[in-house]
Design a protein around this motif. Structure first.
Motif, PDB file in Angstrom:
ATOM      1  N   SER A 139       3.601  -1.490 -15.363  1.00 44.85           N
ATOM      2  CA  SER A 139       4.598  -2.329 -16.027  1.00 44.85           C
ATOM      3  C   SER A 139       3.943  -3.396 -16.877  1.00 44.85           C
ATOM      4  O   SER A 139       4.569  -3.984 -17.735  1.00 44.85           O
ATOM      5  CB  SER A 139       5.478  -3.001 -14.981  1.00 44.85           C
ATOM      6  N   ASP A 140       2.647  -3.639 -16.632  1.00 46.61           N
ATOM      7  CA  ASP A 140       2.014  -4.748 -17.345  1.00 46.61           C
ATOM      8  C   ASP A 140       1.412  -4.330 -18.687  1.00 46.61           C
ATOM      9  O   ASP A 140       0.794  -5.136 -19.352  1.00 46.61           O
ATOM     10  CB  ASP A 140       0.948  -5.409 -16.458  1.00 46.61           C
ATOM     11  N   THR A 141       1.578  -3.071 -19.077  1.00 46.37           N
ATOM     12  CA  THR A 141       1.094  -2.667 -20.394  1.00 46.37           C
ATOM     13  C   THR A 141       2.138  -3.046 -21.442  1.00 46.37           C
ATOM     14  O   THR A 141       3.218  -2.476 -21.472  1.00 46.37           O
ATOM     15  CB  THR A 141       0.856  -1.146 -20.454  1.00 46.37           C
ATOM     16  N   LEU A 142       1.792  -4.033 -22.245  1.00 46.19           N
ATOM     17  CA  LEU A 142       2.736  -4.508 -23.267  1.00 46.19           C
ATOM     18  C   LEU A 142       2.478  -3.739 -24.555  1.00 46.19           C
ATOM     19  O   LEU A 142       1.411  -3.827 -25.129  1.00 46.19           O
ATOM     20  CB  LEU A 142       2.531  -6.003 -23.486  1.00 46.19           C
TER      21      LEU A 142
ATOM     22  N   ASP B   9       2.853  -7.081  -5.926  1.00 46.91           N
ATOM     23  CA  ASP B   9       2.940  -6.086  -4.856  1.00 46.91           C
ATOM     24  C   ASP B   9       3.753  -4.863  -5.281  1.00 46.91           C
ATOM     25  O   ASP B   9       3.795  -3.866  -4.561  1.00 46.91           O
ATOM     26  CB  ASP B   9       3.603  -6.700  -3.604  1.00 46.91           C
ATOM     27  N   TYR B  10       4.415  -4.924  -6.450  1.00 49.76           N
ATOM     28  CA  TYR B  10       5.224  -3.799  -6.898  1.00 49.76           C
ATOM     29  C   TYR B  10       4.357  -2.736  -7.544  1.00 49.76           C
ATOM     30  O   TYR B  10       3.377  -3.040  -8.219  1.00 49.76           O
ATOM     31  CB  TYR B  10       6.272  -4.256  -7.940  1.00 49.76           C
ATOM     32  N   LYS B  11       4.752  -1.505  -7.332  1.00 46.46           N
ATOM     33  CA  LYS B  11       4.035  -0.427  -7.996  1.00 46.46           C
ATOM     34  C   LYS B  11       4.528  -0.287  -9.443  1.00 46.46           C
ATOM     35  O   LYS B  11       3.750  -0.073 -10.359  1.00 46.46           O
ATOM     36  CB  LYS B  11       4.242   0.881  -7.238  1.00 46.46           C
ATOM     37  N   TYR B  12       5.816  -0.384  -9.609  1.00 45.08           N
ATOM     38  CA  TYR B  12       6.342  -0.300 -10.980  1.00 45.08           C
ATOM     39  C   TYR B  12       7.780  -0.796 -11.062  1.00 45.08           C
ATOM     40  O   TYR B  12       8.474  -0.936 -10.050  1.00 45.08           O
ATOM     41  CB  TYR B  12       6.282   1.139 -11.518  1.00 45.08           C
ATOM     42  N   PHE B  13       8.175  -1.092 -12.310  1.00 44.49           N
ATOM     43  CA  PHE B  13       9.585  -1.281 -12.637  1.00 44.49           C
ATOM     44  C   PHE B  13      10.020  -0.038 -13.403  1.00 44.49           C
ATOM     45  O   PHE B  13       9.470   0.276 -14.465  1.00 44.49           O
ATOM     46  CB  PHE B  13       9.782  -2.494 -13.540  1.00 44.49           C
ATOM     47  N   HIS B  14      10.940   0.705 -12.887  1.00 46.36           N
ATOM     48  CA  HIS B  14      11.397   1.901 -13.593  1.00 46.36           C
ATOM     49  C   HIS B  14      12.768   2.289 -13.075  1.00 46.36           C
ATOM     50  O   HIS B  14      13.042   2.157 -11.887  1.00 46.36           O
ATOM     51  CB  HIS B  14      10.412   3.062 -13.386  1.00 46.36           C
ATOM     52  N   SER B  15      13.634   2.770 -13.958  1.00 48.77           N
ATOM     53  CA  SER B  15      15.024   2.988 -13.557  1.00 48.77           C
ATOM     54  C   SER B  15      15.323   4.393 -13.074  1.00 48.77           C
ATOM     55  O   SER B  15      16.466   4.688 -12.757  1.00 48.77           O
ATOM     56  CB  SER B  15      15.957   2.636 -14.723  1.00 48.77           C
TER      57      SER B  15
ATOM     58  N   ASP C 229       0.809  -1.222   0.000  1.00 53.83           N
ATOM     59  CA  ASP C 229       0.000   0.000   0.000  1.00 53.83           C
ATOM     60  C   ASP C 229       0.845   1.277   0.000  1.00 53.83           C
ATOM     61  O   ASP C 229       0.375   2.334  -0.410  1.00 53.83           O
ATOM     62  CB  ASP C 229      -0.954   0.004   1.189  1.00 53.83           C
ATOM     63  N   CYS C 230       2.110   1.178   0.489  1.00 47.40           N
ATOM     64  CA  CYS C 230       2.898   2.415   0.464  1.00 47.40           C
ATOM     65  C   CYS C 230       3.841   2.465  -0.737  1.00 47.40           C
ATOM     66  O   CYS C 230       4.498   3.466  -0.967  1.00 47.40           O
ATOM     67  CB  CYS C 230       3.642   2.631   1.777  1.00 47.40           C
ATOM     68  N   GLY C 231       3.877   1.372  -1.520  1.00 53.36           N
ATOM     69  CA  GLY C 231       4.558   1.439  -2.804  1.00 53.36           C
ATOM     70  C   GLY C 231       5.964   0.879  -2.832  1.00 53.36           C
ATOM     71  O   GLY C 231       6.816   1.265  -2.045  1.00 53.36           O
ATOM     72  N   ILE C 232       6.184  -0.067  -3.756  1.00 54.16           N
ATOM     73  CA  ILE C 232       7.527  -0.618  -3.971  1.00 54.16           C
ATOM     74  C   ILE C 232       7.909  -0.344  -5.419  1.00 54.16           C
ATOM     75  O   ILE C 232       7.151  -0.638  -6.337  1.00 54.16           O
ATOM     76  CB  ILE C 232       7.555  -2.144  -3.713  1.00 54.16           C
ATOM     77  N   GLY C 233       9.082   0.224  -5.617  1.00 49.70           N
ATOM     78  CA  GLY C 233       9.575   0.445  -6.975  1.00 49.70           C
ATOM     79  C   GLY C 233      10.881  -0.301  -7.177  1.00 49.70           C
ATOM     80  O   GLY C 233      11.725  -0.352  -6.280  1.00 49.70           O
ATOM     81  N   VAL C 234      11.006  -0.921  -8.360  1.00 49.84           N
ATOM     82  CA  VAL C 234      12.202  -1.732  -8.634  1.00 49.84           C
ATOM     83  C   VAL C 234      12.795  -1.283  -9.965  1.00 49.84           C
ATOM     84  O   VAL C 234      12.055  -0.943 -10.899  1.00 49.84           O
ATOM     85  CB  VAL C 234      11.835  -3.232  -8.667  1.00 49.84           C
ATOM     86  N   LEU C 235      14.125  -1.285 -10.036  1.00 52.99           N
ATOM     87  CA  LEU C 235      14.835  -0.940 -11.270  1.00 52.99           C
ATOM     88  C   LEU C 235      14.279  -1.720 -12.457  1.00 52.99           C
ATOM     89  O   LEU C 235      14.006  -2.917 -12.335  1.00 52.99           O
ATOM     90  CB  LEU C 235      16.309  -1.330 -11.156  1.00 52.99           C
ATOM     91  N   ASP C 236      14.116  -1.061 -13.590  1.00 53.10           N
ATOM     92  CA  ASP C 236      13.722  -1.786 -14.799  1.00 53.10           C
ATOM     93  C   ASP C 236      14.988  -2.181 -15.541  1.00 53.10           C
ATOM     94  O   ASP C 236      15.279  -1.682 -16.614  1.00 53.10           O
ATOM     95  CB  ASP C 236      12.828  -0.902 -15.668  1.00 53.10           C
TER      96      ASP C 236
END
Lengths: 363, 317, 388
Positions: B267-270, A213-219, A168-175
């Protein structure tokens, strides 16, 4: 002497002069953005009389695309270890003439040794800076959800029980498939540099369980998001997370960002100075590299960019908050658990990219 | 231009053709006609040929990072031509690419539909108002173009995020107690595309609607058509050239859209744009990336040519 | 202004004689316009008009631009809502009834043909909106196109037609629903003169054949004369006179009508004799006494105008044997126009009088020449006294 001959001669000498000028007085550098103390360039220009053209990029891929297309015109570039390793196979770098580097002895020999896995005998590179991929977190937000515990663990992003509480508070991981997958494989207990399908699958399984559970993958997005509280945990580069920390402090909104090198071990990366084989000004490039190797230059850069420099002579000149920050200069015990990421074969790259897309899109 | 002036030009043109047919007029005319073709050749055809050529080679660790198609050695007197179709075969074999194309087309189609939905009333209003109001509306539509596209997308991030303007407003009004999750969703991607491409839809629609004679609607009503019937039977068919032009102008770039899904989407938008990026930068497979691009072009260009063809036939009938 | 006296008036009277002049009977009016006013902001386009139109009439609203005639027509069609007053069509109050629900169709000045539909589809449009489908549509469209002689052009698009053909498609389209009332806005305005004359009679024939009530708006008095069974002359949002074409021409009730319909000579003067069947006016402008054999209601010594049409005036070299309606002047100008000659005669008062003389034989045009001194005279029943 006929007029014609005289003209020809003078044109020739003009060309030669121009060439000499081009060789000695100009230097084209292509480095990461925000990766040098600006005064360092000015001082170099003043000391040597060489005019520096300084371009920046923000991903290894962009650098590689330019170099592989050929004729980039750059004299000094700064690829990361695994990228240099593969680019060497294409023969795009020239050997560095170490006899021209008077400050070579300043380098941290132990770190240089680690780099030889990318470049046998370190013939083509001089390390510029190094860092780790680790955990940035919003101290209060994470504490509120997980209670009092040590946060230097990859459980924060890889353990489904923990990520569920942090969702709920957001996890972001390197793309960045190669780097994240290496860390995940290491977390799963297999060789982070293994190219076997089985080991890749183990790494992928780690990610698949927590992906939702991840909010996004972004670098890059996690820098501002950590700073203003839009994510509370991020897997990212130490320098970026320390930047988020100082931004949060400046904003004064009560967001308290911290960086931790996970105890399970993580990636160490090296950004390496290298000279493209078609560099127009190799002499000037060597002078610049030697200049970077000076203790005061290196210390100035480290103090400015919050990344570690592999330079023993720089250590006494580093600011207290830099040298004593374990996120920048970790202890020897932590260093021992860091591993470098190897370049992959094209086959494995394709497999990895596909696996990565499947993880991201939940296919 | 007055009729007499045209006549005068025609007359002098005729004289010119009579006297220096080859020397002046033909070449002058040729150069005028050839400008758009030259433009197309330089900025479309030649790059396409380069990309197509690369797509027929194979990836290699070299500079440039693909195998040459044509190889020769004068001393040993050989020339080899090596064309590889493996990239295209791989594209067909692997359903990943197909689903990426389909997903891109889906996103582009939905966005185009909503863009049309939003743009039509705006264009209609613009076409029906007069003078300064019309100029104001036109300026409002075009004005956002004066700021950077990236800046505008970032502005949307500020509006849509969890503690962004929209959520804060709704929460302070007491309409919601939990912030709505809008960022990193398809919804955000649609908003981004609709917003960004709106002018490309509004302007062709406006120009089509503006030409429409309003008495046609009165005539339709007079003949018993209710307003919604007048809209579907008269307004919409007459605006069709604008609808088609606008939809193409939105749909084509939206299929290849890369930045908006990357910034606003999850991230799931392909999307095929992302696949292309991955092929080029992560896999370092330029030939494969070129193959993906060529197929995308074919997917986009073929339907357009079919539409143009059918329109051309209708016009000739 | 072209000369209306050249329209074949006998044809009009013939026509009106054939039909029952319903406005003279006790029949229930088909269209009842009751105290209709229409304001656009401060501008009063239609000012408290009341008018009855009867079944099978071909009623012409004649007026200049801005006279309010088109606004009145658009209120009948339902495109404008009256500010006050009411409209009844076939006894039904039209208030709140939308255009698509009215038993009325309209033929637009621009024709307003749907450019994306074929001729047949244009004509069928109204039928399909009534839910009629299939063979019936086809049959009725064919009938209607045959009626307007366009049966062979059903598959064309409007832009492939000539102006006259478009006009007939528009007519067919507006008639296909068999409306009780057909409104025509300048139906012939966009046609050239020759085509207009042909079409006028075609329009009358179609109206006779279908028995539809027509209301035509026009600014062309010649067109109104030819088409109409009755004419309402409009000016500044008011109907100034409503009468049969002949009466409007012969007995205009005001200077406006007299001048708007045809050309006229007006003489200002004071009433000196006011008897039930004779009125005489002394006009210094005319230089004599002008008498009319009909009574008027006016105050003694009131300023009035005597109107006389140019073709009613006789020209002679010698003084005619009458004491009234006899003026003297010199010929200022002569225009030979083929079937007639137009004279401009200047009176002693400086007033110019327009006179037309039919060229009944070849010599008659050459009887007079410039600067001849001539006498002008007319009969008592050839002029009217206008009090307004």
């Amino acid at each position: 002497m006929t007029i014609k001959k005289a003209l020809t001669l003078s044109v020739c000498s003009a060309l030669l002069a121009g060439n000499a000028l081009a060789d000695d007085k100009v230097l084209n550098i292509y480095n990461w953005s925000d990766y040098i103390e600006p005064e360092a360039i000015t001082r170099f220009e003043q000391e040597t009389g060489i005019k520096v053209n300084y371009d920046v990029y923000d991903s290894n891929e962009v650098l590689e695309a330019k170099l592989m297309a050929g004729g980039s015109g750059y004299d000094v570039v700064v690829p990361t270890g695994a990228f240099l390793e593969r680019q060497l196979q294409a023969g795009i770098y020239s050997k560095i003439d170490k006899s021209k580097l008077s400050n070579l002895g300043n380098l941290d020999a132990a770190l240089v040794e680690k780099i030889s896995s990318h470049d046998e005998g370190n013939l083509h590179n001089i390390p510029y800076a190094w860092g780790t991929v680790g955990l940035g977190y919003n101290v209060d937000a994470v504490k509120a959800r997980l209670g009092d515990m040590e946060f230097d663990t990859l459980d924060l992003i890889f353990n489904p029980e923990v990520t569920a509480k942090l969702k709920d508070c957001g996890i972001g991981v390197l793309d960045s498939p190669a780097e994240v997958m290496a860390i995940a494989q290491n977390y799963a207990g297999v060789d982070p540099n293994s190219e076997s399908k089985k080991d890749l699958k183990k790494g992928a399984e780690v990610l698949e369980k927590v992906r939702g559970d991840y909010k996004y993958f972004h670098s890059g997005k996690y820098i501002s998001d950590l700073a203003n509280g839009d994510v509370c945990v991020a897997l990212g580069y130490n320098g970026d997370i320390l930047q988020a920390q100082s931004r949060a402090e400046e904003a004064g909104q009560g967001v308290n960002v911290s960086y931790a090198i996970p105890k399970e071990g993580t990636l160490i990366w090296f950004d390496l100075l290298a000279i493209p084989s078609d560099a127009p000004h190799p002499e000037a490039a060597h002078r610049f590299i030697d200049y970077i190797l000076q203790g005061d230059t290196a210390a100035g850069i480290s103090n400015y960019v919050y990344y570690a420099v592999p330079n023993k002579a720089a250590e006494p000149l580093l600011n207290e908050d830099v040298i004593s920050n374990p996120g920048i200069y970790p202890s020897e015990a932590v260093k021992a658990k860091l591993f470098a990421q190897k370049a992959h074969t094209a086959r494995f790259d394709r497999l990895l990219t596909r696996t990565w897309v499947n993880i991201k899109t939940g296919r | 231009m007055s009729a007499s002036k045209i006549a005068w030009i025609n007359d002098s043109y005729a004289k010119m053709t009579r006297y220096n047919f080859f020397r002046r007029v033909n070449w002058g005319r040729f150069s005028v006609v050839s400008v758009p073709y030259l433009w197309l050749a330089i900025f479309f055809f030649i790059p396409f040929v380069v990309v197509f050529k690369i797509s027929l080679s194979e990836a290699a660790i070299a500079v440039p990072p693909y195998t040459p198609i044509l190889d020769w050695n004068l001393e040993e007197a050989y020339v080899t031509l090596k064309i590889s179709l493996s990239n295209y075969l791989f594209l067909l074999e692997d359903d990943f690419y197909l689903s990426a194309y389909l997903s891109s087309i889906k996103v582009a189609a939905i966005s185009t539909f909503f863009t049309l939905l939003v743009a039509f009333p705006i264009a209609y209003l613009m076409a029906r108002t007069e003078g300064s109001t019309r100029a104001l509306l036109l300026a409002l539509v075009i004005l956002p173009f004066w700021t950077s596209f990236l800046l505008r997308v970032y502005a949307w991030m500020g509006l849509l995020k969890k503690n962004g303007l929209i959520n804060e407003t709704l929460m302070s009004l007491g309409l919601i107690d939990q912030p709505l999750i809008m960022m990193q969703t398809d919804f955000a991607v649609y908003i981004g595309i609709v917003y960004t491409y709106l002018p490309f839809m509004v302007l062709p629609l406006y120009s089509a609607l503006e030409k429409m004679d309003m008495t046609l609607l009165e005539a339709a009503e007079d003949l018993g058509a209710r307003p919604y019937q007048s809209f579907f039977l008269i307004t919409l068919p007459l605006a069709m050239p604008g609808v088609i032009a606008g939809c193409l102008l939105v749909f084509i770039p939206a299929v290849g859209e890369f930045v908006i899904p990357a910034l606003l989407g999850g991230s799931d938008t392909l999307m095929i744009g992302r696949v292309l990026w991955d092929e080029f930068f992560l896999n370092r497979d330029w030939p494969m990336a070129s193959g993906v691009a060529v197929v995308m072009l074919i997917i986009l260009v073929l339907p357009i040519m079919l539409i143009r063809n059918s329109q051309g036939k209708e016009g000739a009938a | 202004m072209t000369s209306p006296q050249h329209t074949d008036l006998s044809q009009i009277s013939e026509r009106t004689n054939v039909q029952l002049p319903s406005w003279k009977s006790d029949a229930q009016p088909f269209v009842q316009i009751e105290n209709i006013t229409k304001k656009f902001d401060d501008f009063i386009a239609v000012d408290n008009i009341s008018l009855d139109i009867y079944k099978n009439e071909l009623f012409c609203l004649l007026g200049g631009s801005g006279s309010g005639k088109s606004t009145l027509l658009r209120m009948l069609a339902g495109f404008e809502t009256p500010t006050s007053g009411r409209i009844l069509i076939d006894g039904v109050d039209m208030a709140g009834i939308q255009p698509w629900s009215r038993p009325v169709n309209m033929m637009f000045q621009s024709y307003a043909l749907f450019p994306h539909l074929t001729v047949a589809e244009n004509v069928a449009f109204g039928l399909k909106r009534e839910g009629i489908r299939g063979a019936e549509v086809k049959q009725r469209v064919t009938e209607m196109l045959d009626l307007v002689q366009l049966g062979h052009l059903g598959k064309r698009k409007p832009n492939q037609l000539s102006g006259g053909q478009r006009q007939r498609v528009a007519l067919a389209r507006s008639l296909i629903k068999r409306p009780k009332l057909l409104l025509l806005d300048e139906p012939l305005g966009a046609l050239d003169k020759k085509l207009r004359e042909e079409t006028q009679f075609e329009l009358i024939n179609i109206q006779d054949e279908l028995g539809v009530t027509f209301v035509v708006v026009t600014h062309d008095q010649e067109e109104a004369m030819t088409l109409a069974s009755r004419i309402g002359v409009m000016n500044h949002g008011v109907i100034v006179q409503t009468d049969e074409p002949q009466d409007v021409y012969e007995y205009p009730n005001s200077r406006f009508v007299a001048e708007f319909v045809g050309s006229v000579n007006l003489f200002e003067g004071q009433v000196t004799v006011d008897e039930p069947d004779t009125v005489c006016v002394t006009s210094p402008e005319a230089g004599g006494e002008l008498c009319v054999n009909h009574g008027i209601s006016c105050a003694p010594n009131q300023d009035v105008h005597v109107a006389v049409r140019p073709e009613k005036i006789r020209v002679s070299e010698t003084r005619p044997d009458q004491t009234y309606n006899c003026l003297q002047g010199t010929i200022l100008d002569i225009a030979y126009m083929g079937s007639l000659s137009v004279f401009k005669v200047k009176l002693a008062s400086g007033k110019e009088v327009r006179v037309t003389q039919p060229n009944t034989n070849r010599e008659s045009g050459g009887r007079f020449t410039w600067d001849d001194s001539v006498y002008l005279s007319w009969d008592m029943d050839s002029c009217v006294v206008l009090t307004s």
